[in-house]
Write a protein that holds these residues in place. Structure first.
Motif, PDB file in Angstrom:
ATOM      1  N   SER A   1       0.866  -1.419   0.081  1.00  0.00           N
ATOM      2  CA  SER A   1      -0.006   0.030   0.386  1.00  0.00           C
ATOM      3  C   SER A   1       1.068   0.920  -0.112  1.00  0.00           C
ATOM      4  N   LYS A   2       0.774   2.022  -0.729  1.00  0.00           N
ATOM      5  CA  LYS A   2       1.904   3.106  -1.384  1.00  0.00           C
ATOM      6  C   LYS A   2       0.645   4.243   0.151  1.00  0.00           C
ATOM      7  N   LYS A   3      -0.261   4.261   0.452  1.00  0.00           N
ATOM      8  CA  LYS A   3      -0.445   5.268   1.569  1.00  0.00           C
ATOM      9  C   LYS A   3       0.299   5.051   2.424  1.00  0.00           C
ATOM     10  N   VAL A   4      -0.015   3.309   3.237  1.00  0.00           N
ATOM     11  CA  VAL A   4       0.909   3.111   4.513  1.00  0.00           C
ATOM     12  C   VAL A   4       2.060   2.847   4.191  1.00  0.00           C
ATOM     13  N   ASN A   5       3.342   2.541   3.169  1.00  0.00           N
ATOM     14  CA  ASN A   5       4.018   3.008   3.546  1.00  0.00           C
ATOM     15  C   ASN A   5       5.210   4.425   3.323  1.00  0.00           C
ATOM     16  N   SER A   6       3.944   5.111   3.146  1.00  0.00           N
ATOM     17  CA  SER A   6       5.016   6.508   2.975  1.00  0.00           C
ATOM     18  C   SER A   6       4.303   6.982   4.917  1.00  0.00           C
ATOM     19  N   LEU A   7       3.508   6.555   5.115  1.00  0.00           N
ATOM     20  CA  LEU A   7       3.561   6.829   7.165  1.00  0.00           C
ATOM     21  C   LEU A   7       5.101   6.688   7.439  1.00  0.00           C
ATOM     22  N   SER A   8       5.628   7.768   8.117  1.00  0.00           N
ATOM     23  CA  SER A   8       6.355   7.765   9.077  1.00  0.00           C
ATOM     24  C   SER A   8       6.648   5.747   9.700  1.00  0.00           C
ATOM     25  N   PRO A   9       7.542   5.731  10.260  1.00  0.00           N
ATOM     26  CA  PRO A   9       7.533   3.946  11.495  1.00  0.00           C
ATOM     27  C   PRO A   9       6.360   4.155  12.253  1.00  0.00           C
ATOM     28  N   LEU A  10       7.017   5.571  12.886  1.00  0.00           N
ATOM     29  CA  LEU A  10       6.138   5.229  14.121  1.00  0.00           C
ATOM     30  C   LEU A  10       4.647   5.504  14.142  1.00  0.00           C
ATOM     31  N   ALA A  11       4.212   7.072  12.856  1.00  0.00           N
ATOM     32  CA  ALA A  11       2.816   6.538  12.737  1.00  0.00           C
ATOM     33  C   ALA A  11       1.947   5.343  11.729  1.00  0.00           C
ATOM     34  N   ALA A  12       2.753   4.498  11.746  1.00  0.00           N
ATOM     35  CA  ALA A  12       2.921   3.150  10.715  1.00  0.00           C
ATOM     36  C   ALA A  12       2.595   1.959  11.997  1.00  0.00           C
ATOM     37  N   LEU A  13       3.362   2.396  12.926  1.00  0.00           N
ATOM     38  CA  LEU A  13       2.674   1.208  14.061  1.00  0.00           C
ATOM     39  C   LEU A  13       1.621   1.566  15.333  1.00  0.00           C
ATOM     40  N   LEU A  14       1.688   3.310  14.997  1.00  0.00           N
ATOM     41  CA  LEU A  14       0.169   3.698  15.617  1.00  0.00           C
ATOM     42  C   LEU A  14      -0.760   3.022  15.283  1.00  0.00           C
ATOM     43  N   TRP A  15      -0.663   3.325  13.422  1.00  0.00           N
ATOM     44  CA  TRP A  15      -2.154   2.697  12.495  1.00  0.00           C
ATOM     45  C   TRP A  15      -2.412   1.124  12.577  1.00  0.00           C
TER      46      TRP A  15
ATOM     47  N   TYR B   1      -1.399  -0.218  15.759  1.00  0.00           N
ATOM     48  CA  TYR B   1      -2.091  -0.992  16.983  1.00  0.00           C
ATOM     49  C   TYR B   1      -3.884  -0.174  17.253  1.00  0.00           C
ATOM     50  N   CYS B   2      -3.704   0.240  15.873  1.00  0.00           N
ATOM     51  CA  CYS B   2      -5.460   0.619  15.914  1.00  0.00           C
ATOM     52  C   CYS B   2      -5.809  -0.063  15.952  1.00  0.00           C
ATOM     53  N   VAL B   3      -5.554  -0.723  14.277  1.00  0.00           N
ATOM     54  CA  VAL B   3      -6.336  -1.637  13.733  1.00  0.00           C
ATOM     55  C   VAL B   3      -7.910  -2.497  14.248  1.00  0.00           C
ATOM     56  N   PRO B   4      -7.280  -3.188  15.964  1.00  0.00           N
ATOM     57  CA  PRO B   4      -8.319  -3.353  16.447  1.00  0.00           C
ATOM     58  C   PRO B   4      -9.317  -2.985  17.521  1.00  0.00           C
TER      59      PRO B   4
ATOM     60  N   ARG C   1       4.613   1.360  24.885  1.00  0.00           N
ATOM     61  CA  ARG C   1       4.748   1.977  23.758  1.00  0.00           C
ATOM     62  C   ARG C   1       6.142   3.129  23.877  1.00  0.00           C
ATOM     63  N   LYS C   2       6.798   3.303  24.898  1.00  0.00           N
ATOM     64  CA  LYS C   2       7.502   3.781  24.941  1.00  0.00           C
ATOM     65  C   LYS C   2       7.624   5.027  24.422  1.00  0.00           C
ATOM     66  N   GLU C   3       8.172   4.742  23.168  1.00  0.00           N
ATOM     67  CA  GLU C   3       8.344   5.707  22.003  1.00  0.00           C
ATOM     68  C   GLU C   3       7.555   6.459  21.527  1.00  0.00           C
TER      69      GLU C   3
END
Length: 70
Positions: free
Chosen positions: A14-28, A30-33, A56-58
């Motif tokens: 996914s271009k949209k998901v892969n354009s996220l920063s690593p921390l934004a992707a991690l948060l995304w 984690y939000c799925v469920p 997630r301390k970071e």
């Protein structure tokens, strides 16, 4: 609210998901469920930190609004 969600394998391309920063992707991910039946989640930094990523301390609460905007 569903307890589990499935993602299609093509999420990795996914271009949209892969354009996220690593921390934004991690948060995304984690939000799925926590998404509702329509794929939405109320966005409140304090609640997201407390419920979705408490260990997630970071990811600090002050960062969440900018991560969500991505």
């Amino acid at each position: 609210m569903a307890e589990k969600r499935m993602l299609a394998r093509n999420i990795s391309r996914s271009k949209k998901v892969n354009s996220l920063s690593p921390l934004a992707a991690l948060l995304w991910f984690y939000c799925v469920p926590y998404w509702d039946a329509h794929g939405f989640l109320e966005v409140n930094a304090e609640d997201l930190k407390a419920v979705v990523v408490p260990q997630r301390k970071e990811i600090i609460e002050d960062m969440i609004p900018d991560l969500v905007k991505e």
